[in-house]
Scaffold this motif. Sequence first.
Motif, PDB file in Angstrom:
ATOM      1  N   LEU A 196      27.116 -23.160   7.413  1.00  0.00           N
ATOM      2  CA  LEU A 196      26.971 -23.582   6.031  1.00  0.00           C
ATOM      3  C   LEU A 196      25.161 -23.763   5.960  1.00  0.00           C
ATOM      4  O   LEU A 196      24.741 -23.269   4.992  1.00  0.00           O
ATOM      5  N   LEU A 197      24.516 -24.089   7.237  1.00  0.00           N
ATOM      6  CA  LEU A 197      23.143 -24.123   7.149  1.00  0.00           C
ATOM      7  C   LEU A 197      22.545 -22.636   7.287  1.00  0.00           C
ATOM      8  O   LEU A 197      21.574 -22.312   6.558  1.00  0.00           O
ATOM      9  N   LEU A 291      33.296 -30.433   4.575  1.00  0.00           N
ATOM     10  CA  LEU A 291      31.875 -29.868   4.728  1.00  0.00           C
ATOM     11  C   LEU A 291      31.377 -29.002   3.680  1.00  0.00           C
ATOM     12  O   LEU A 291      30.325 -29.006   3.134  1.00  0.00           O
ATOM     13  N   GLU A 292      32.269 -28.037   3.203  1.00  0.00           N
ATOM     14  CA  GLU A 292      31.965 -27.013   2.304  1.00  0.00           C
ATOM     15  C   GLU A 292      31.595 -27.908   0.997  1.00  0.00           C
ATOM     16  O   GLU A 292      30.686 -27.593   0.107  1.00  0.00           O
ATOM     17  N   GLY A 296      28.334 -28.067  -1.367  1.00  0.00           N
ATOM     18  CA  GLY A 296      28.408 -27.498  -2.540  1.00  0.00           C
ATOM     19  C   GLY A 296      28.736 -25.980  -2.517  1.00  0.00           C
ATOM     20  O   GLY A 296      28.177 -25.089  -3.489  1.00  0.00           O
ATOM     21  N   ARG A 297      28.972 -25.267  -1.572  1.00  0.00           N
ATOM     22  CA  ARG A 297      29.503 -23.875  -1.391  1.00  0.00           C
ATOM     23  C   ARG A 297      30.473 -23.830  -0.302  1.00  0.00           C
ATOM     24  O   ARG A 297      30.741 -24.470   0.384  1.00  0.00           O
ATOM     25  N   ARG A 298      31.143 -22.589  -0.409  1.00  0.00           N
ATOM     26  CA  ARG A 298      32.341 -22.284   0.260  1.00  0.00           C
ATOM     27  C   ARG A 298      32.152 -21.021   0.967  1.00  0.00           C
ATOM     28  O   ARG A 298      31.315 -20.433   0.701  1.00  0.00           O
ATOM     29  N   LEU A 299      32.533 -21.209   2.236  1.00  0.00           N
ATOM     30  CA  LEU A 299      32.468 -20.237   3.352  1.00  0.00           C
ATOM     31  C   LEU A 299      33.414 -18.905   3.167  1.00  0.00           C
ATOM     32  O   LEU A 299      33.224 -17.865   3.184  1.00  0.00           O
ATOM     33  N   GLY A 300      34.594 -19.349   2.556  1.00  0.00           N
ATOM     34  CA  GLY A 300      35.836 -18.462   2.375  1.00  0.00           C
ATOM     35  C   GLY A 300      35.485 -17.563   1.242  1.00  0.00           C
ATOM     36  O   GLY A 300      34.818 -17.869   0.292  1.00  0.00           O
ATOM     37  N   ARG A 301      36.562 -16.498   1.211  1.00  0.00           N
ATOM     38  CA  ARG A 301      36.381 -15.635   0.074  1.00  0.00           C
ATOM     39  C   ARG A 301      37.348 -15.823  -0.934  1.00  0.00           C
ATOM     40  O   ARG A 301      37.540 -14.995  -1.946  1.00  0.00           O
ATOM     41  N   ASP A 306      39.514 -27.472  -3.208  1.00  0.00           N
ATOM     42  CA  ASP A 306      38.828 -28.349  -4.476  1.00  0.00           C
ATOM     43  C   ASP A 306      39.558 -27.767  -5.510  1.00  0.00           C
ATOM     44  O   ASP A 306      39.620 -28.364  -6.865  1.00  0.00           O
ATOM     45  N   GLN A 307      39.829 -26.287  -5.306  1.00  0.00           N
ATOM     46  CA  GLN A 307      40.582 -25.456  -6.502  1.00  0.00           C
ATOM     47  C   GLN A 307      42.095 -25.533  -6.438  1.00  0.00           C
ATOM     48  O   GLN A 307      42.735 -24.666  -6.808  1.00  0.00           O
ATOM     49  N   SER A 308      42.641 -26.657  -5.315  1.00  0.00           N
ATOM     50  CA  SER A 308      44.228 -26.625  -5.440  1.00  0.00           C
ATOM     51  C   SER A 308      44.855 -25.724  -4.744  1.00  0.00           C
ATOM     52  O   SER A 308      45.950 -25.278  -4.983  1.00  0.00           O
TER      53      SER A 308
END
Length: 313
Positions: A196-197, A291-292, A296-301, A306-308
Amino acid sequence: MVAVTLVGAGRIGLPVAGHLVAAGHRVEVVDLREDRQVDVEAAGAHWSSSLTRLPADHVLVTVLPGSPELRELMLGPSGGSAPGALAQLAPGGSWIDLTSTAPGLAQDLAAAANERGVRYLDAAVGGGPQDARRGDLALYVGGEDSDVERLRPLLETFTDPTRIRHMGGHGAGYLTKLLINQLWFGQAVAVGEALLLGAQAGLATDRLADVLDTSPAGSDFVHTHLSSLLAGDYLPTFGLARVVEELDSLARLAESAGTPWSVSERVARVHRRALAHYGDVDGELLGVAWLEHLAGRRLGRSVGPDQSAVSSG
């Protein structure tokens, strides 16, 4: 042929039952969930919704979700309103527990088994449902040397002999498995923070992941499981509440032993907050999802929790 009664037809228990059947053993599977009956019988095992008295030549195998279920099954409900399953085993019988549970519980279980005259092994499993189906689980075993050797042929029916590791007396298997899990969850959180960093600073996540895999920072998590995270897969094969249960049991053990636990306590705190946010859902990597969320951002594609996108089953 050995007569085996297996309690718990879940993601690990059902494949284990299938391997035992394939090895020629007579297997009865006990589970309260009646929808499991079809799959149990398809595996060649007999089905039952309740545990009956087992003679001394039977082996009881338990594969339960965690410590509370194991304690209640084997020792009975709190308050002594009913006897536990140990009371169903005849003296001289054998019991193998494959549950990942609190090491401290092993002492209560071992004492109760000894009083009953039952030979008991804790053999916590490492690996997931695919490993169980392949017969490639790791077994971390605690118990008496003689019992390990006597029951080893049965253990070898559902895993490779080289994957069976006798770690010491009662509770050693449980503790080994939980320490492995604690380190794995810690690696997941640390890698998640690093990625994330890096992403926030402009590094391409996939390139950084490739570099980590071949660097001194590489690990089994990075090599084997990071790709799942980057594909948006939070590994819904283990419940978040169970993750917290395991980490908290180790924290209590460290406190009672007087050993340092500050880094691991931070890892546990991340998972407790993830549990408070997402609820009791499945996902071994939901600590990283938390942590994502904070970043405020996701590592996954793909769609994140948070979107169920996480399972509630």
